[in-house]
Design a protein around this motif. Sequence first.
Motif, mmCIF file in Angstrom:
data_model
loop_
_atom_site.group_PDB
_atom_site.id
_atom_site.type_symbol
_atom_site.label_atom_id
_atom_site.label_comp_id
_atom_site.label_asym_id
_atom_site.label_seq_id
_atom_site.Cartn_x
_atom_site.Cartn_y
_atom_site.Cartn_z
ATOM 1 N N LEU A 71 0.814 -1.215 0.000
ATOM 2 C CA LEU A 71 0.000 0.000 0.000
ATOM 3 C C LEU A 71 0.846 1.264 0.000
ATOM 4 C CD1 LEU A 71 -2.761 -0.808 2.663
ATOM 5 C CD2 LEU A 71 -2.825 -1.211 0.187
ATOM 6 N N SER A 72 0.263 2.333 -0.601
ATOM 7 C CA SER A 72 0.827 3.678 -0.511
ATOM 8 C C SER A 72 0.133 4.410 0.628
ATOM 9 C CB SER A 72 0.532 4.463 -1.787
ATOM 10 O OG SER A 72 1.162 3.888 -2.882
ATOM 11 N N ALA A 73 0.607 5.602 0.908
ATOM 12 C CA ALA A 73 -0.042 6.455 1.901
ATOM 13 C C ALA A 73 -1.406 6.873 1.372
ATOM 14 C CB ALA A 73 0.819 7.681 2.160
ATOM 15 N N MET A 74 -2.341 7.132 2.280
ATOM 16 C CA MET A 74 -3.707 7.487 1.894
ATOM 17 C C MET A 74 -3.760 8.814 1.132
ATOM 18 S SD MET A 74 -5.600 6.573 5.468
ATOM 19 C CE MET A 74 -7.267 7.064 5.000
ATOM 20 N N TYR A 82 -1.545 12.174 1.267
ATOM 21 C CA TYR A 82 -0.907 12.326 2.577
ATOM 22 C C TYR A 82 0.593 12.615 2.486
ATOM 23 C CZ TYR A 82 -0.436 11.754 7.588
ATOM 24 O OH TYR A 82 -0.188 11.971 8.913
ATOM 25 N N THR A 83 1.267 12.007 1.511
ATOM 26 C CA THR A 83 2.710 12.260 1.360
ATOM 27 C C THR A 83 2.966 13.737 1.046
ATOM 28 O OG1 THR A 83 2.960 9.992 0.594
ATOM 29 C CG2 THR A 83 4.808 11.465 0.179
ATOM 30 N N ASP A 84 2.110 14.322 0.190
ATOM 31 C CA ASP A 84 2.247 15.758 -0.113
ATOM 32 C C ASP A 84 2.016 16.596 1.145
ATOM 33 O OD1 ASP A 84 2.702 15.361 -2.850
ATOM 34 O OD2 ASP A 84 0.560 15.226 -3.253
ATOM 35 N N GLY A 132 3.212 7.666 6.618
ATOM 36 C CA GLY A 132 2.079 7.594 5.686
ATOM 37 C C GLY A 132 1.738 6.162 5.333
ATOM 38 N N GLU A 133 2.729 5.413 4.893
ATOM 39 C CA GLU A 133 2.501 4.029 4.479
ATOM 40 C C GLU A 133 2.160 3.160 5.688
ATOM 41 O OE1 GLU A 133 4.212 6.054 2.632
ATOM 42 O OE2 GLU A 133 3.454 5.498 0.652
ATOM 43 N N GLN A 134 2.766 3.482 6.825
ATOM 44 C CA GLN A 134 2.519 2.680 8.025
ATOM 45 C C GLN A 134 1.063 2.817 8.479
ATOM 46 O OE1 GLN A 134 5.891 2.138 10.328
ATOM 47 N NE2 GLN A 134 4.815 1.972 12.274
ATOM 48 N N GLY A 184 4.534 0.220 1.221
ATOM 49 C CA GLY A 184 5.265 0.540 0.000
ATOM 50 C C GLY A 184 6.253 1.655 0.266
ATOM 51 N N PHE A 185 7.125 1.941 -0.711
ATOM 52 C CA PHE A 185 7.895 3.191 -0.744
ATOM 53 C C PHE A 185 9.094 3.222 0.195
ATOM 54 C CE2 PHE A 185 7.390 7.999 0.453
ATOM 55 C CZ PHE A 185 8.150 8.439 -0.609
ATOM 56 N N GLN A 186 9.141 2.336 1.205
ATOM 57 C CA GLN A 186 10.219 2.472 2.189
ATOM 58 C C GLN A 186 11.218 1.321 2.196
ATOM 59 O OE1 GLN A 186 8.384 1.192 6.351
ATOM 60 N NE2 GLN A 186 7.251 2.932 5.557
ATOM 61 N N GLY A 233 11.853 7.246 -3.562
ATOM 62 C CA GLY A 233 11.502 8.259 -4.564
ATOM 63 C C GLY A 233 9.996 8.271 -4.749
ATOM 64 N N ARG A 234 9.457 9.447 -5.124
ATOM 65 C CA ARG A 234 8.009 9.587 -5.258
ATOM 66 C C ARG A 234 7.433 8.537 -6.209
ATOM 67 N NH1 ARG A 234 5.450 14.019 -3.329
ATOM 68 N NH2 ARG A 234 3.774 12.485 -3.200
ATOM 69 N N GLY A 235 6.346 7.949 -5.793
ATOM 70 C CA GLY A 235 5.720 6.899 -6.601
ATOM 71 C C GLY A 235 6.364 5.539 -6.405
ATOM 72 N N GLY A 236 7.255 5.435 -5.419
ATOM 73 C CA GLY A 236 8.076 4.238 -5.253
ATOM 74 C C GLY A 236 7.374 2.975 -4.776
ATOM 75 N N SER A 237 6.103 3.073 -4.383
ATOM 76 C CA SER A 237 5.408 1.862 -3.918
ATOM 77 C C SER A 237 5.286 0.811 -5.018
ATOM 78 C CB SER A 237 4.005 2.205 -3.415
ATOM 79 O OG SER A 237 4.094 3.060 -2.318
ATOM 80 N N ASP A 238 5.212 1.270 -6.263
ATOM 81 C CA ASP A 238 5.168 0.305 -7.382
ATOM 82 C C ASP A 238 6.420 -0.562 -7.350
ATOM 83 O OD1 ASP A 238 2.874 1.631 -8.322
ATOM 84 O OD2 ASP A 238 4.069 3.013 -9.526
HETATM 85 N N1 ASP Z 1 3.297 7.668 -0.993
HETATM 86 C C1 ASP Z 1 4.430 7.800 -1.890
HETATM 87 C C2 ASP Z 1 4.245 8.982 -2.817
HETATM 88 O O1 ASP Z 1 3.247 9.663 -2.748
HETATM 89 C C3 ASP Z 1 4.738 6.540 -2.637
HETATM 90 C C4 ASP Z 1 3.687 6.110 -3.636
HETATM 91 O O2 ASP Z 1 2.571 6.616 -3.642
HETATM 92 O O3 ASP Z 1 3.995 5.229 -4.437
HETATM 93 O O4 ASP Z 1 5.122 9.267 -3.591
#
Ligand code: ASP
Length: 401
Positions: free
Chosen positions: A39-42, A45-47, A72-74, A134-136, A148-153
């Motif tokens: 999962l990513s942050a809701m 939330y990261t922003d 966020g991810e936690q 994700g992401f961590q 890096g942003r979007g890293g949960s993928d």
């Molecule tokens: N929460 C992180 C972000 O906003 C990671 C992700 O969404 O993949 O960049």
Amino acid sequence: MLVVKKFGGTSVADKERIFNVARRCIEEYQKGNDVVVVLSAMGKYTDELITMAKDINELPPKREMDMLFTIGEQMSVALMAMAMNKLGVPAISLNAFQVAMHSTSVYGNARLKRIDTERIRHELEQRKIVIVTGFQGINKYDDYTTLGRGGSDTTAVALAAALHADACEIYTDVDGVYTADPRKVKTARKLDAVTYDEMLELATLGAGVLHNRSVELAKKYGVQLVVRSSLNTSEGTIVKEGAKMEKMLVSGVAGDIDTARVAVVGLKDEPGVAFKLFNALAKHNINVDMILQSIGRKGTKDISFTTSDENADEAAKIINENFNNFESVEVDKKVAKVSIVGAGMQTNAGVAAKMFEALYDANINIRMISTSEIRVTVLIDEANTERAMNAIHDKFDLGNK
Ligand code: ASP
Ligand code: ADP
Ligand code: MG
């Protein structure tokens, strides 16, 4: 069968969406499959965390940013485990420490190196759904890092590779990978399949639907990806090796406004200038993208390059501090990259010309050009980004099969 399912921020943005995801995962679990959820942050939330941090310190230490980001991810994984528990299914959430997701040490832009699988396997054997942040990652100093942003993928693909998963599904807020961002180009069409190489170019050039390193990893380990919607059951897009791109010359258009142009004007024209300049930037982890060098005149030349908006000022600072053999450094953040990508391009002349014609028809000026075997990228004024994407998309008639 072992399935890794990744859900992005919008897919877990509120209580209703969390239960929606929980139900989809439980459906898979009830088929008798092992299910690992990333999962990513809701929502955004990261922003929000970035805004909070910058309100305290406009240049927050990167280590502390990563400490903050991991909340966020936690939060998402814990709430998801609670939702599944509420629905009567055993689930457990794990963060990067608990799994042990080892990464390089670079805060804010770490790469996953190795994932321990024992804990996850153990929990799966207990017939639990395993929900991973994700992401961590964690580094050799026992600190949190982020990818890096979007890293949960990338977390999802790395887990799928480490666990030898049978499927890796990336659930998001659109139906799959489109010929262009469907929010910017209304005539964009969903692709049934796309090759790793094309997807890697698209992702790197601004198609934020997948983190580019996730595609790199998927290709390296042969993980077939499916990108699909968390809100409906339509089929999505398969990302795989050598998928026939419906015999299309060009498979997609991407735009990236997170681009800045740095111009070093009046550089002394002598051997080693480019080496010294880019070496200094590389030492500070500044990624440079397009590079243009002018023809020398009167013993001087200009070198311009593009980098991310965030890195541009730092790049200018490094140049100013390390060199004195030039007249000035200029930073322009109001530029954007627009690219076309397609495996069919390799064997077809005239694709670049057609793209330039579309821009000419739309009266959009090109400031820099770069090409590879399967892409053409132009640098233009940022204000023209969406207009350029639409003009090019129309010119190649990408909305129609
Ligand atoms: N929460 C992180 C972000 O906003 C990671 C992700 O969404 O993949 O960049
Ligand atoms: P998530 O939170 O699920 O990871 P992202 O916002 O990171 O979602 O990625 C999905 C978004 O990517 C879409 O909402 C869409 O606006 C954007 N996008 C950009 N380019 C493309 C493309 N070629 N195809 C599909 N979506 C794209
Ligand atoms: Mg994303």
